[in-house]
Design a protein around this motif. Structure first.
Motif, PDB file in Angstrom:
ATOM      1  N   PRO A 186       0.604  -1.294  -0.329  1.00 39.20           N
ATOM      2  CA  PRO A 186      -0.107  -0.142  -0.130  1.00 39.20           C
ATOM      3  C   PRO A 186       0.493   1.437   0.312  1.00 39.20           C
ATOM      4  O   PRO A 186       1.855   1.176   0.853  1.00 39.20           O
ATOM      5  CB  PRO A 186      -0.754  -0.055   0.896  1.00 39.20           C
ATOM      6  CG  PRO A 186      -0.343  -1.199   1.714  1.00 39.20           C
ATOM      7  CD  PRO A 186       0.501  -2.199   0.716  1.00 39.20           C
ATOM      8  N   GLU A 187       0.403   2.361  -0.588  1.00 36.42           N
ATOM      9  CA  GLU A 187       1.180   3.326  -0.855  1.00 36.42           C
ATOM     10  C   GLU A 187       1.837   3.907   0.001  1.00 36.42           C
ATOM     11  O   GLU A 187       3.123   4.297   0.972  1.00 36.42           O
ATOM     12  CB  GLU A 187       0.815   4.499  -1.541  1.00 36.42           C
ATOM     13  CG  GLU A 187       1.528   5.942  -2.109  1.00 36.42           C
ATOM     14  CD  GLU A 187       0.740   6.942  -2.779  1.00 36.42           C
ATOM     15  OE1 GLU A 187       1.465   7.570  -3.043  1.00 36.42           O
ATOM     16  OE2 GLU A 187      -0.186   6.557  -3.365  1.00 36.42           O
ATOM     17  N   GLY A 188       0.653   4.521   1.540  1.00 39.35           N
ATOM     18  CA  GLY A 188       1.279   4.988   2.909  1.00 39.35           C
ATOM     19  C   GLY A 188       1.647   3.952   3.459  1.00 39.35           C
ATOM     20  O   GLY A 188       3.182   4.436   3.894  1.00 39.35           O
ATOM     21  N   LEU A 189       1.927   2.602   3.374  1.00 39.77           N
ATOM     22  CA  LEU A 189       3.260   1.581   4.050  1.00 39.77           C
ATOM     23  C   LEU A 189       4.820   1.562   3.396  1.00 39.77           C
ATOM     24  O   LEU A 189       5.680   1.914   4.202  1.00 39.77           O
ATOM     25  CB  LEU A 189       2.726   0.575   4.069  1.00 39.77           C
ATOM     26  CG  LEU A 189       3.802  -1.026   4.356  1.00 39.77           C
ATOM     27  CD1 LEU A 189       4.083  -0.172   6.232  1.00 39.77           C
ATOM     28  CD2 LEU A 189       3.074  -2.151   4.480  1.00 39.77           C
ATOM     29  N   PHE A 190       3.902   1.831   1.757  1.00 38.39           N
ATOM     30  CA  PHE A 190       5.882   1.768   0.699  1.00 38.39           C
ATOM     31  C   PHE A 190       6.280   3.276   1.478  1.00 38.39           C
ATOM     32  O   PHE A 190       7.991   3.548   2.214  1.00 38.39           O
ATOM     33  CB  PHE A 190       5.182   1.780  -0.120  1.00 38.39           C
ATOM     34  CG  PHE A 190       6.765   2.084  -0.759  1.00 38.39           C
ATOM     35  CD1 PHE A 190       7.449   1.156  -1.270  1.00 38.39           C
ATOM     36  CD2 PHE A 190       6.659   3.299  -1.581  1.00 38.39           C
ATOM     37  CE1 PHE A 190       8.378   1.851  -1.579  1.00 38.39           C
ATOM     38  CE2 PHE A 190       8.257   3.551  -2.267  1.00 38.39           C
ATOM     39  CZ  PHE A 190       9.033   2.784  -2.737  1.00 38.39           C
ATOM     40  N   GLU A 191       5.812   4.389   1.310  1.00 39.28           N
ATOM     41  CA  GLU A 191       6.630   5.889   2.586  1.00 39.28           C
ATOM     42  C   GLU A 191       6.880   5.715   3.356  1.00 39.28           C
ATOM     43  O   GLU A 191       7.281   6.767   3.870  1.00 39.28           O
ATOM     44  CB  GLU A 191       5.146   6.628   2.160  1.00 39.28           C
ATOM     45  CG  GLU A 191       4.921   6.985   0.783  1.00 39.28           C
ATOM     46  CD  GLU A 191       5.965   7.969  -0.309  1.00 39.28           C
ATOM     47  OE1 GLU A 191       7.012   8.294  -0.127  1.00 39.28           O
ATOM     48  OE2 GLU A 191       6.146   7.187  -1.479  1.00 39.28           O
ATOM     49  N   ALA A 192       5.861   5.283   4.628  1.00 41.83           N
ATOM     50  CA  ALA A 192       6.126   4.747   5.951  1.00 41.83           C
ATOM     51  C   ALA A 192       7.813   3.785   6.103  1.00 41.83           C
ATOM     52  O   ALA A 192       8.209   4.149   6.807  1.00 41.83           O
ATOM     53  CB  ALA A 192       5.177   3.854   6.755  1.00 41.83           C
ATOM     54  N   CYS A 193       8.192   2.864   4.403  1.00 44.37           N
ATOM     55  CA  CYS A 193       9.204   1.870   5.262  1.00 44.37           C
ATOM     56  C   CYS A 193      10.556   3.205   4.391  1.00 44.37           C
ATOM     57  O   CYS A 193      11.310   2.655   5.420  1.00 44.37           O
ATOM     58  CB  CYS A 193       8.718   1.405   4.292  1.00 44.37           C
ATOM     59  SG  CYS A 193       7.885  -0.080   4.696  1.00 44.37           S
ATOM     60  N   LEU A 194       9.984   3.854   3.965  1.00 47.25           N
ATOM     61  CA  LEU A 194      11.402   5.060   3.254  1.00 47.25           C
ATOM     62  C   LEU A 194      11.815   6.031   4.385  1.00 47.25           C
ATOM     63  O   LEU A 194      12.783   6.090   4.429  1.00 47.25           O
ATOM     64  CB  LEU A 194      10.467   5.714   2.074  1.00 47.25           C
ATOM     65  CG  LEU A 194      10.494   4.833   1.252  1.00 47.25           C
ATOM     66  CD1 LEU A 194      10.114   5.967  -0.052  1.00 47.25           C
ATOM     67  CD2 LEU A 194      11.267   4.045   0.276  1.00 47.25           C
TER      68      LEU A 194
END
Length: 297
Positions: free
Chosen positions: A159-167
């Motif tokens: 999910p986009e939100g999770l991907f950005e949180a990972c970065l």
């Protein structure tokens, strides 16, 4: 046309009485081969030739240290249709699932520390010639490069939100890591399924296709996730065993980062190897990412 196991049997000149596929081999194809002599051996066909050469070289390196790892009996380099195969001796025992035995956990810690006590000439990843040592011997630079390499395949699945949180999470925790140790042997898949036991006695460790020269800090994620997490006593026993051989690193600093990093890499791996057949592993990895980043959909 012969399948891969049959091709390897023919190429190695084996005379089998029976072959038995080994379940849960994940990226490799493994069969137990009962020879006409009655001897039992294992035939392993790694996913690619890099993994074939990596395991071959590492097992031959470790035999000089008298550790309980399989002896390589033969190597087939493969052909235009096959990646090749390793013929391995059969160690005693069966794969560990879980344990409440603190003595066994202590012995697992001892064995893991013995592996980490084997020096390597450098931090190294794989190549078709075995190990290729990192330019400038920059372990942390290698970790950053690997994280960047997995961003594209992870972006496709997460999910986009999770991907950005990972970065964001990577940037916040990476700089807090202590100085890496090594280079030493790291297994990279040191988990219960790759540990062989017999009546609560540790008999050996298998599956070195992901091993390399690295820092020990990268090698505790799987025992944390699959062995310790549900039992403080098992963790304490493991650490006691490990510390009897070499000092334990600061796990409180290291594990949160590598649990996250390992799960992120696993999502990328699931993308490359096929999401549907690896969905359970993907979902497990996403759960770890959510826990470590604090993201909630």
């Amino acid at each position: 046309m012969l399948n891969r196991i049959q091709s390897a049997i023919k190429a190695l000149g084996l005379e089998p009485q029976e072959t038995r596929p080994v379940p849960d081999s994940f990226s490799s194809e493994v069969s137990q081969v009962i020879l006409r002599t009655g001897e039992s051996v294992y035939l392993k066909i790694p996913f690619n030739r890099n993994k074939l050469h990596r395991e071959y070289i590492m097992l031959n390196r470790l035999k000089d240290y008298h550790l309980p790892v399989p002896r390589v009996l033969d190597l087939w380099e493969g052909d235009e249709h096959n990646t090749g195969a390793l013929l391995l001796e059969a160690l005693e025992g069966y794969p560990l699932f879980k344990t409440k035995d603190t003595r066994l956990a202590y012995d697992i810690g001892v064995l893991h520390a013995q592996l980490h006590s084997v020096p390597m000439p450098g931090y190294g990843d794989d190549s078709r010639n075995g190990f290729q040592y990192l330019e400038h011997q920059n372990w942390r630079g290698y970790i950053c490069n690997q994280f960047e390499k997995y961003q594209a395949p992870c972006r496709e699945l997460l999910p986009e939100g999770l991907f950005e949180a990972c970065l964001s999470h990577f940037d916040s925790v990476f700089t807090k890591l202590p100085e890496p140790d090594g280079p030493c042997v790291i297994h990279m898949d040191f988990r219960p399924g790759n540990l062989l036991v017999d009546q609560s006695h540790l008999k050996g460790v298998i599956d070195f296709e992901s091993s390399r020269g690295g820092s020990s800090e990268a090698d505790f994620t799987k025992v944390d996730r699959y062995l310790w997490r549900e039992s403080t006593y098992i963790k304490q026993a493991y650490i006691a065993g490990y510390s009897s051989i070499r000092p334990m690193i600061d796990l409180d600093l290291v594990l949160p980062f590598y649990s996250f990093y390992d799960a992120f890499s696993a999502v990328g791996w699931c993308n490359k190897r096929g999401l549907e057949k690896n969905r359970r592993f993907y979902e497990e990895s996403v759960a770890v990412l959510c826990r470590e980043t604090g993201w909630n959909a």
